[in-house]
Design a protein around this motif. Structure first.
Motif, PDB file in Angstrom:
ATOM      1  N   GLN A 112     -19.150 101.008  -1.509  1.00 34.95           N
ATOM      2  CA  GLN A 112     -20.227 101.552  -0.688  1.00 34.95           C
ATOM      3  C   GLN A 112     -20.822 100.515   0.261  1.00 34.95           C
ATOM      4  N   ARG A 116     -16.409 100.622   2.701  1.00 33.70           N
ATOM      5  CA  ARG A 116     -16.593 101.751   3.635  1.00 33.70           C
ATOM      6  C   ARG A 116     -17.005 101.298   5.031  1.00 33.70           C
ATOM      7  N   PRO A 117     -17.974 100.391   5.171  1.00 33.93           N
ATOM      8  CA  PRO A 117     -18.320  99.947   6.524  1.00 33.93           C
ATOM      9  C   PRO A 117     -17.219  99.144   7.208  1.00 33.93           C
ATOM     10  N   TRP A 120     -13.517 101.650   7.115  1.00 35.46           N
ATOM     11  CA  TRP A 120     -13.567 103.003   7.663  1.00 35.46           C
ATOM     12  C   TRP A 120     -14.673 103.207   8.698  1.00 35.46           C
ATOM     13  N   GLY A 121     -15.547 102.211   8.847  1.00 39.97           N
ATOM     14  CA  GLY A 121     -16.653 102.360   9.792  1.00 39.97           C
ATOM     15  C   GLY A 121     -17.657 103.406   9.367  1.00 39.97           C
ATOM     16  N   GLU A 122     -17.785 103.601   8.047  1.00 40.39           N
ATOM     17  CA  GLU A 122     -18.695 104.599   7.506  1.00 40.39           C
ATOM     18  C   GLU A 122     -19.905 103.930   6.864  1.00 40.39           C
ATOM     19  N   LYS A 123     -20.994 104.646   6.826  1.00 44.90           N
ATOM     20  CA  LYS A 123     -22.178 104.165   6.134  1.00 44.90           C
ATOM     21  C   LYS A 123     -22.041 104.467   4.644  1.00 44.90           C
ATOM     22  N   ASP A 125     -23.159 105.063   0.626  1.00 44.78           N
ATOM     23  CA  ASP A 125     -24.109 105.970  -0.031  1.00 44.78           C
ATOM     24  C   ASP A 125     -25.182 105.133  -0.735  1.00 44.78           C
ATOM     25  N   ARG A 242      -5.805 106.264   3.772  1.00 48.35           N
ATOM     26  CA  ARG A 242      -6.422 106.397   2.455  1.00 48.35           C
ATOM     27  C   ARG A 242      -5.367 106.542   1.380  1.00 48.35           C
TER      28      ARG A 242
END
Length: 247
Positions: A112, A116-117, A120-123, A125, A242
């Motif tokens: 997390q 992820r950052p 995948w460039g995601e924020k 949780d 993934r």
């Protein structure tokens, strides 16, 4: 020459490399993050996970299986206790680390906050992270406290897989600013600290810390510049994909 496919920053790769270092076995590393493995990597690792061991025509793709193979290949110095009961307990600690600690410290925290950052460039949780730190991490540490030796290693004066496997996850935890509360879990803190100060971990830590903030596409060249034992061939590809297992 044994080849290990997988990132130096993975706790499962670290476990295997620590075993190889403890036994002074020569090896080389293809330092790929599993998300960047190509189609050939998928054939080596059906679950698209690391590490993978390649030893001649033998391919193994589970860290526990690999560590047992290393022990069988070179029995000395032993990393599995001689006593049958202690050996079973050591294997259980390895299983607890790989499953429960992997879920808590890697997928619920490190994934997390870091993976992820960066991949995948995601924020991440944040709610999951907070709940994990409040509920799951203390439960893990309560158990490790109950298993921790009064001093030294878990099964006597020498390092074993029962020490190596759980300690691997605290390296990643430290990178996302988690440290064991020594006042609350003093024996677990001393046990893990003693293990992480052992020569195999200290050798690997120098490499890990040097590339920790290096972008993934640049890590291979950075490792080569450090003099790490990097394989000539790589199973890496340019774009991440993934895995097939839920995370």
């Amino acid at each position: 020459m044994i080849k290990i496919v997988g990132s130096y920053l993975s706790p499962y790769v670290r476990k295997v490399l620590a075993c190889l270092e403890a036994k002074d076995l020569a090896y080389e590393v293809d330092p790929i993050v599993p998300f960047f493995g190509d189609d050939r990597f998928s054939k080596l690792s059906p679950l698209r996970r690391i590490p993978v061991l390649i030893d001649g025509d033998l391919v193994l793709s589970d860290s526990s299986v690999i560590c047992q193979y290393i022990e069988d290949k070179q029995p000395e110095p032993a990393l599995f206790p001689a006593d049958i009961r202690d050996r079973a307990r050591a294997r259980w600690l390895e299983e607890f680390a790989d499953t429960r600690m992997g879920d808590v410290f890697i997928w619920r925290l490190f994934n997390q906050i870091a993976i992820r950052p960066s991949v995948w460039g995601e924020k991440g949780d944040r709610e999951l992270v907070d709940r994990t730190l409040k509920e799951d991490v203390p439960a893990v540490l309560d158990y490790l406290e109950s298993e921790a030796p009064a001093e030294g290693f878990r099964f006597g004066p020498t390092l074993s897989i029962g020490d190596i496997a759980p300690a691997c996850f605290f390296r990643n935890a430290a990178w996302v600013r988690f440290q064991i509360d020594a006042a609350r879990w003093p024996r677990a803190d001393a046990w893990m600290g003693h293990t992480l100060a052992s020569p195999p971990f200290k050798t690997l830590a120098k490499i890990e810390d040097a590339i920790l903030r290096t972008p993934i596409p640049e890590q291979r060249n950075a490792l080569m510049a450090l003099g790490a034992p990097i394989a000539g061939e790589t199973f890496a590809t340019g774009a991440p994909r993934r895995g097939i297992m839920p995370t």
